[in-house]
Design a protein around this motif. Structure first.
Motif, PDB file in Angstrom:
ATOM      1  N   MET A  65     -12.055  -0.824  13.311  1.00  8.95           N
ATOM      2  CA  MET A  65     -10.969  -0.806  14.058  1.00  8.95           C
ATOM      3  C   MET A  65      -9.856  -1.745  14.095  1.00  8.95           C
ATOM      4  N   GLU A  66     -10.253  -2.912  14.146  1.00  5.23           N
ATOM      5  CA  GLU A  66      -9.202  -4.104  14.174  1.00  5.23           C
ATOM      6  C   GLU A  66      -8.643  -4.352  12.845  1.00  5.23           C
ATOM      7  N   PRO A 121      -8.516  11.595   2.750  1.00  8.92           N
ATOM      8  CA  PRO A 121      -8.011  10.339   1.840  1.00  8.92           C
ATOM      9  C   PRO A 121      -9.260   9.145   1.519  1.00  8.92           C
ATOM     10  N   PHE A 138     -11.196  11.832   9.276  1.00  5.24           N
ATOM     11  CA  PHE A 138      -9.955  12.750   9.250  1.00  5.24           C
ATOM     12  C   PHE A 138     -10.194  14.199   9.075  1.00  5.24           C
ATOM     13  N   GLU A 177      -8.911  -2.304   9.882  1.00  7.72           N
ATOM     14  CA  GLU A 177      -8.789  -0.864   8.916  1.00  7.72           C
ATOM     15  C   GLU A 177      -8.204   0.004   9.511  1.00  7.72           C
ATOM     16  N   LYS A 178      -7.815  -0.396  11.097  1.00  2.99           N
ATOM     17  CA  LYS A 178      -7.160   0.672  11.857  1.00  2.99           C
ATOM     18  C   LYS A 178      -7.709   1.947  12.061  1.00  2.99           C
ATOM     19  N   MET A 179      -8.913   2.208  12.223  1.00  2.00           N
ATOM     20  CA  MET A 179      -9.697   3.458  12.124  1.00  2.00           C
ATOM     21  C   MET A 179     -10.790   3.638  13.304  1.00  2.00           C
ATOM     22  N   ILE A 180     -10.543   4.828  14.051  1.00  2.00           N
ATOM     23  CA  ILE A 180     -12.060   4.970  14.666  1.00  2.00           C
ATOM     24  C   ILE A 180     -12.825   5.660  14.100  1.00  2.00           C
ATOM     25  N   PRO A 217      -0.908   6.559   3.044  1.00  2.00           N
ATOM     26  CA  PRO A 217      -1.042   8.171   3.255  1.00  2.00           C
ATOM     27  C   PRO A 217      -0.395   8.716   4.294  1.00  2.00           C
ATOM     28  N   ILE A 261      -9.490   5.456   1.249  1.00  2.00           N
ATOM     29  CA  ILE A 261      -8.273   4.202   1.585  1.00  2.00           C
ATOM     30  C   ILE A 261      -9.250   2.903   1.196  1.00  2.00           C
ATOM     31  N   VAL A 297       0.695  -1.113   0.057  1.00  2.30           N
ATOM     32  CA  VAL A 297      -0.089   0.033  -0.181  1.00  2.30           C
ATOM     33  C   VAL A 297       0.985   1.336   0.156  1.00  2.30           C
ATOM     34  N   MET A 356      -7.402   7.163  14.524  1.00  3.41           N
ATOM     35  CA  MET A 356      -6.573   6.176  14.145  1.00  3.41           C
ATOM     36  C   MET A 356      -6.390   5.181  15.246  1.00  3.41           C
ATOM     37  N   ILE A 357      -6.151   3.965  14.899  1.00  5.44           N
ATOM     38  CA  ILE A 357      -5.492   2.863  15.935  1.00  5.44           C
ATOM     39  C   ILE A 357      -4.433   2.654  15.485  1.00  5.44           C
ATOM     40  N   PHE A 359      -2.020   1.429   7.925  1.00  2.00           N
ATOM     41  CA  PHE A 359      -2.857   1.172   6.952  1.00  2.00           C
ATOM     42  C   PHE A 359      -2.260   0.148   5.672  1.00  2.00           C
ATOM     43  N   GLN A 360      -1.025  -0.030   6.076  1.00  7.03           N
ATOM     44  CA  GLN A 360      -0.150  -1.192   5.225  1.00  7.03           C
ATOM     45  C   GLN A 360      -1.106  -2.464   5.188  1.00  7.03           C
ATOM     46  N   LYS A 368      -8.823  -3.544   3.648  1.00  3.80           N
ATOM     47  CA  LYS A 368      -7.721  -4.813   3.557  1.00  3.80           C
ATOM     48  C   LYS A 368      -8.597  -6.103   3.758  1.00  3.80           C
ATOM     49  N   GLY A 373      -0.556  -1.072  13.490  1.00  2.00           N
ATOM     50  CA  GLY A 373      -1.921  -0.726  14.098  1.00  2.00           C
ATOM     51  C   GLY A 373      -2.279  -2.129  14.711  1.00  2.00           C
ATOM     52  N   ASN A 374      -1.516  -3.222  14.948  1.00  2.00           N
ATOM     53  CA  ASN A 374      -1.936  -4.279  15.235  1.00  2.00           C
ATOM     54  C   ASN A 374      -2.062  -4.650  16.765  1.00  2.00           C
TER      55      ASN A 374
END
Lengths: 446, 446
Positions: B309-310, B65, B86, B312-315, A65, B67, A62, A314-315, A86-87, B70, A347-348
């Motif tokens: 969250m888990e 962005p 964001f 895509e790592k976003m809130i 960003p 995104i 990826v 973000m997490i 976000f990778q 995944k 973000g894991n």
């Protein structure tokens, strides 16, 4: 030789600990030598290797960003976040793993790979193994969480449980790879792995025209080394700082001692930075080129995590929050007014850990306080207490009355409460007001 | 007239509820008419208005962005997320608020604005008020959380507490604005607000060359209406679906009844979608152009939140998770193989709510189960129980023994446990094994 027995009374914990780390160190050396003959030599990475890796993998990773922060660093410096969370597979390890597998010959690929190591590396290597049709054997110790094993299996990796800790798993992985004829891949310090990581630096240079400094988390040092190489070659004036957690300052120690030196890491929320020693190749690249090493304390890491969640949405895992923690903790006064990129390495983080990280971060920011009070055990006293607390704008998160375990008379009850406040100031006002009404009380703030 | 007294026995809850909503509806009408004379007319937005807004605000809002996911939608369709979480102040409301204030004359700006309404709107309007030097009076009801008031004040808004609910606050805002000579800004259904929202659609068209469908959360309908107008004008073949939570399907109802119709919303995790009625302007734009309306259930919203969250790592807040929930719940079978954009409308969720949302999402996915069991109250029995559970790979989140409140003999103890499992299958295997050892037990899965 007489068999050693475990004696729970005379067991020397300190010695056992240092033995454990010593064992890990030896294992690390053994694995390193086996997998990577240039490990202890002076041969280091070239910029060209990173550029080749970039060409090789750019369509398979990826292009993450870079996002300007809305809150972090406000009124101090301009902070940008390079979002490797976000990778693919949620961390920068994807870049290295993809490059390692993509560089293998078709024959090697057909024989498969055997791996063991950190969670993020194993996620990444099993993901790309499946996509590039390379059978992956993952060796994990018995204490590996179910969720992790499941994620490796989602990508059709063969998961074998062996040994009680990561060292025993590592050793078995070595044995298994020679027995099965599959390639053993060490999870750090391979040059092709580092070349893959370095593509993050090249990518960043295309995204940020102006940047004065990069702050990068440091574990075994692979990522920061490859970024130093990529960025300092092409933009020598850009400062590069490494950030370690205070619990495991392996790179700081190495730079002091002028060679990779074993440390005994403590437990930390930034668990993926917990290493006994940094990698040789990373050290050879870094020394003389890295501008500063910074260490950050646990409380600041939790506070950084909660700020990234609440304000930047973000997490991130603990390790990834370290650069932001360094800014928040005031560790980089020289960067005032500058444009700074923090690498969010991954973000894991397990969902149930997220909740715990939130609680810790709130406590560290004065937004969770403990309040213990002794009140008369009469009807209405508890209700009155709850009203008093609520009137002051605090939210009651938990409330535990305790009657047995106290020294005062049996006509009293002790109550332990966890209160949510808006910040330290609010907590202090609350303490003042409540201690007037309840002299037998005390407040605990972190 | 005799004073009415509150009679707790004969109090007609249903009537009281509907009166409350009726009152809110009338208030809504009153506020709407006052603030926006074209509210109930047929005058709707033009594409040109949105294009003008885009020129006006593009340097003051975040170009958010897009995104690629995944994990979400994997093996079904290609899902992209338009990350308005964001955006400045964490939601798309920034676009509308910025446009409203930027369109005001210097004289109007100097007199200031009075506002009341939803959290996200108030964050946004106070943020841009400060940046454009417009004094903002925020009227909030007494039940407004401290954290929210603090965020308004961070941007130097003047916060006035008035009324017991949002309706009373709204009414006071109207009175206050005419007394003080400041402009009253209604938080939905203003054309300049909608024009600002529409810039999201224009931006998306520049970011996604190919997109077959857009899934957008629907509250009062302003955002989806402006996206319909922007996108359908320029790319008529793109499908646009609105997604509502099943607890508040106001738009679905309006389309059935062919006019905005009052509903009685239930409580939902997607709290910012809780409205009694959609806005007139939005309805006039949408009807005939929106391709489908979808409703999603609470459980799916929580599961979508936890996946975002888990994986895509976003809130995101509950409302923003609705489009992803629609895909996960299998509500859009016709989109198989298509490229779908889900609008993540916002990320403003209180940190302590994040923990709760995680728990709900885990319960809905079979990853948290309740286990109640009666065991003999003898030494070692509890330890044995915990070993049994742990052996099966479950993690013990809470453990509460209960001795007083049970019907069986006094030589037994009842234990309530909350267990973390990996999924429904694991939970079922666990149930089977444990019920063999412990016949007096039962499992609760959501």
């Amino acid at each position: 030789m007489a068999q050693k027995t475990y004696d729970p009374v005379n067991y020397d914990i300190e010695n056992a600990e240092s033995n454990r780390w010593k064992k890990q160190f030896e294992m690390f050396e053994a694995c390193g030598k086996k997998s990577n003959p240039d490990n202890i030599s002076k041969i280091t990475l070239k910029l060209q290797d990173i550029q080749d890796a970039h060409t090789r993998i750019k369509n398979d990773v990826v292009h993450t960003p870079v996002i300007e922060t809305k809150y972090i660093g406000k009124d101090f410096c301009n902070v940008f976040l390079k979002c490797e969370n976000f990778q693919h597979t949620g961390s920068f390890k994807a870049r290295g793993s993809c490059n390692v597998l993509s560089s293998m010959s078709p024959f090697e690929k057909s024989k498969g790979c055997t791996v063991s190591g950190s969670r993020n590396f194993l996620y990444a290597i099993s993901y790309y193994g499946f996509r590039q049709s390379v059978p992956i054997n993952v060796i994990v110790p018995t204490n590996c969480p179910i969720a992790d094993k499941q994620r490796y299996r989602e990508n059709f990796a063969i998961v074998k449980v062996h040994g009680n800790d990561i060292n025993e798993a590592n050793l078995h992985a070595l044995t298994y790879s020679s027995e099965s004829g599959s390639t053993y891949i060490h999870g750090s310090d391979r040059l092709d792995l580092l070349a893959g990581y370095g593509t993050l630096g090249l990518e960043l240079l295309t995204q940020m025209d102006t940047m004065d400094a990069i702050l990068c988390p440091v574990g075994t040092g692979g990522l920061v080394a490859s970024i130093v190489l990529a960025v300092k070659s092409l933009k020598p004036k850009c400062l590069i700082y490494g950030v370690e957690c205070a619990a495991a300052p392996a790179m700081t120690k190495a730079l002091q001692e002028k060679k990779p030196t074993m440390i005994q890491p403590n437990s930390t929320v930034a668990d993926s930075l917990t290493n006994t020693i940094i990698s040789n190749n990373a050290f050879n690249i870094i020394r003389g080129y890295i501008d500063r090493m910074i260490t950050v304390e646990e409380g600041w890491i939790s506070r950084a995590m909660i700020n990234i969640m609440e304000r930047e949405k973000m997490i991130v895992e603990g390790a990834a929050a370290c650069p932001v923690a360094a800014i928040m903790a005031g560790k980089v006064p020289e960067l005032r007014g500058k444009t700074v990129v923090c690498i969010l390495t991954g973000g894991n983080i397990n969902s149930s850990r997220v909740s715990r990280a939130i609680d810790r971060g709130m406590a560290a920011a004065g937004r969770l306080v403990k309040f213990s009070v002794t009140i008369p055990d009469v009807p209405g006293a508890m209700a009155k207490l709850l009203c008093r607390v609520t009137e002051q704008g605090a939210e009651i998160k938990s409330f535990v009355p305790e009657r047995a375990w106290m020294r005062r008379d049996i006509f009293s009850v002790s109550v332990n409460m966890l209160l949510e406040t808006s910040d330290f100031n609010h907590a202090k006002v609350l303490e003042k007001k409540l201690s007037k009404d309840y002299p037998h009380s005390h407040f605990i703030m972190l």
